[in-house]
Design an enzyme around this catalytic site. Structure first.
Site, mmCIF file in Angstrom:
data_model
loop_
_atom_site.group_PDB
_atom_site.id
_atom_site.type_symbol
_atom_site.label_atom_id
_atom_site.label_comp_id
_atom_site.label_asym_id
_atom_site.label_seq_id
_atom_site.Cartn_x
_atom_site.Cartn_y
_atom_site.Cartn_z
ATOM 1 N N HIS A 1 -3.182 -5.522 1.490
ATOM 2 C CA HIS A 1 -2.469 -5.778 2.749
ATOM 3 C C HIS A 1 -2.378 -7.260 3.097
ATOM 4 O O HIS A 1 -3.118 -7.733 3.975
ATOM 5 C CB HIS A 1 -3.176 -5.041 3.893
ATOM 6 C CG HIS A 1 -3.098 -3.561 3.800
ATOM 7 N ND1 HIS A 1 -2.051 -2.829 4.321
ATOM 8 C CD2 HIS A 1 -3.906 -2.666 3.198
ATOM 9 C CE1 HIS A 1 -2.229 -1.546 4.071
ATOM 10 N NE2 HIS A 1 -3.357 -1.420 3.381
ATOM 11 N N CYS B 1 0.818 -1.216 0.000
ATOM 12 C CA CYS B 1 0.000 0.000 0.000
ATOM 13 C C CYS B 1 0.852 1.267 0.000
ATOM 14 O O CYS B 1 1.461 1.587 -1.014
ATOM 15 C CB CYS B 1 -0.997 -0.081 1.149
ATOM 16 S SG CYS B 1 -2.446 0.923 0.865
ATOM 17 N N GLU C 1 -0.414 -8.597 4.984
ATOM 18 C CA GLU C 1 -0.024 -8.732 6.400
ATOM 19 C C GLU C 1 -1.223 -8.741 7.339
ATOM 20 O O GLU C 1 -1.078 -9.020 8.523
ATOM 21 C CB GLU C 1 0.956 -7.602 6.785
ATOM 22 C CG GLU C 1 0.354 -6.215 6.966
ATOM 23 C CD GLU C 1 0.104 -5.450 5.649
ATOM 24 O OE1 GLU C 1 0.189 -6.079 4.570
ATOM 25 O OE2 GLU C 1 -0.195 -4.245 5.713
#
Ligand code: GLN
Length: 193
Positions: free
Chosen positions: A174, A83, A176
């Site tokens: 994302h 991002c 993560e």
């Protein structure tokens, strides 16, 4: 497998990146800790670095303030960027307040989904994965142009949202945050450690 990984810890979702990489490393049989990176000398021992999501204008300002611009543009390990991190990796961004690192040959547009779409999830086909990835977009950028050395791994109608150039990978979304570590694992594989 042995890889020393750091996460650029100036602003953004740093602890999520640390946790995700620690888990991906453990799954690959490596117990080394993932460390926060704040100063140029923190980069020296690393094989790879994650640049987190957050606010690319703020991260860019803090990179300058901490004397990290040159070290990050010369870092020889692989970089995994999400991002805001993807904006920083670009050769060009549409916002002059972000001084991009020029690590990937691509043009990136910030906040490409407009304000009305703060966040949404897409089941995204990504090259190298055998089933769709749960891609969570939060005020996300897209790549509007990529150079010939950059492989587009995934795209939606607004543009390219997953890219690889050699050891580097960048995502508009994302990985993560979703507990699916296949892209982290792919990154570790490209790292060749
Ligand atoms: N909109 C932010 C930026 O361009 C990125 C948002 C994010 O990292 N979730 O900096």
């Amino acid at each position: 497998m042995d890889a020393r990984i750091g996460v650029l810890a100036l602003q953004g979702d740093v602890s999520e990146h640390i946790r995700a990489f620690e888990e991906a490393l453990r799954a690959a049989g490596c117990n080394s800790p993932v460390v926060p990176v704040k100063k140029p000398e923190d980069l020296a021992p690393l094989d790879a670095l994650a640049i987190p999501g957050g606010e690319s204008t703020t991260i860019s300002r803090l990179i300058e303030k901490n004397g990290m611009y040159q070290p990050l543009s010369e870092f020889e390990g692989g970089i995994f960027a999400t991002c805001a991190g993807m904006v920083l990796m670009a050769s060009e961004a549409d916002d002059p307040r972000v001084r991009t690192l020029g690590r990937m040959d691509m043009h990136v547009a910030r906040n490409a989904f407009g304000r009305q779409r703060e966040s949404h999830e897409v089941r995204l086909d990504v090259a190298g994965l055998d089933s769709p990835f749960p891609a969570v977009f939060i005020r996300a950028p897209v790549a509007t142009r990529v150079g010939s050395g950059v492989q587009a791994l995934g795209a939606i109608d607004r543009g390219i949202v997953a890219v690889r150039q050699g050891k580097h990978m960048a995502f508009s979304f994302h990985p993560e945050l979703v507990g699916d570590l296949r892209l982290h694992t792919l990154f570790l594989k490209h790292l060749g450690r």
